[in-house]
Design a protein around this motif. Sequence first.
Motif, PDB file in Angstrom:
ATOM      1  N   ALA A   1      42.234  41.516  47.522  1.00 20.25           N
ATOM      2  CA  ALA A   1      41.622  42.802  47.842  1.00 20.25           C
ATOM      3  C   ALA A   1      40.414  43.102  46.959  1.00 20.25           C
ATOM      4  O   ALA A   1      39.836  44.183  47.030  1.00 20.25           O
ATOM      5  CB  ALA A   1      42.655  43.916  47.706  1.00 20.25           C
ATOM      6  N   GLY A   2      40.035  42.144  46.106  1.00 20.21           N
ATOM      7  CA  GLY A   2      38.857  42.314  45.264  1.00 20.21           C
ATOM      8  C   GLY A   2      39.104  43.041  43.962  1.00 20.21           C
ATOM      9  O   GLY A   2      38.173  43.463  43.290  1.00 20.21           O
ATOM     10  N   ILE A   3      40.356  43.172  43.576  1.00 19.54           N
ATOM     11  CA  ILE A   3      40.710  43.866  42.337  1.00 19.54           C
ATOM     12  C   ILE A   3      40.913  42.827  41.229  1.00 19.54           C
ATOM     13  O   ILE A   3      41.591  41.829  41.442  1.00 19.54           O
ATOM     14  CB  ILE A   3      41.982  44.724  42.546  1.00 19.54           C
ATOM     15  N   SER A   4      40.334  43.080  40.068  1.00 19.19           N
ATOM     16  CA  SER A   4      40.453  42.163  38.929  1.00 19.19           C
ATOM     17  C   SER A   4      41.843  42.317  38.304  1.00 19.19           C
ATOM     18  O   SER A   4      42.169  43.379  37.775  1.00 19.19           O
ATOM     19  CB  SER A   4      39.390  42.461  37.879  1.00 19.19           C
ATOM     20  N   ALA A   5      42.646  41.256  38.386  1.00 17.17           N
ATOM     21  CA  ALA A   5      44.018  41.318  37.867  1.00 17.17           C
ATOM     22  C   ALA A   5      44.426  39.967  37.327  1.00 17.17           C
ATOM     23  O   ALA A   5      43.945  38.932  37.795  1.00 17.17           O
ATOM     24  CB  ALA A   5      44.964  41.762  38.973  1.00 17.17           C
TER      25      ALA A   5
END
Length: 91
Positions: A84-88
């Motif tokens: 989803a394009g979230i930095s994790a």
Amino acid sequence: MSVQEEVLEEVEIKEEVNQQNEIVVFNDEVNTFDHVIDMLIAACDHDPLQAEQCTMLIHYKGKCAVKTGDYDDLKPRCSQLLDAGISAEIH
């Protein structure tokens, strides 16, 4: 059971608890608050208030541990956030 055995058992239990992994989400300048909140609800089973609070911590502190658990449980959740394009990352 001797005192030494009790202490060793207590240390072993604490080490097992500390073996938990966590998903850490990092702040970026790309994703909106609503997108991060929606994804924390979907990927990490947060309720809306918890997702909003984590999103605020991510924004103001730069990162937040959003889910704790076994690696096998966290890996697909982290992948969903990354997709989803979230930095994790899993730590």
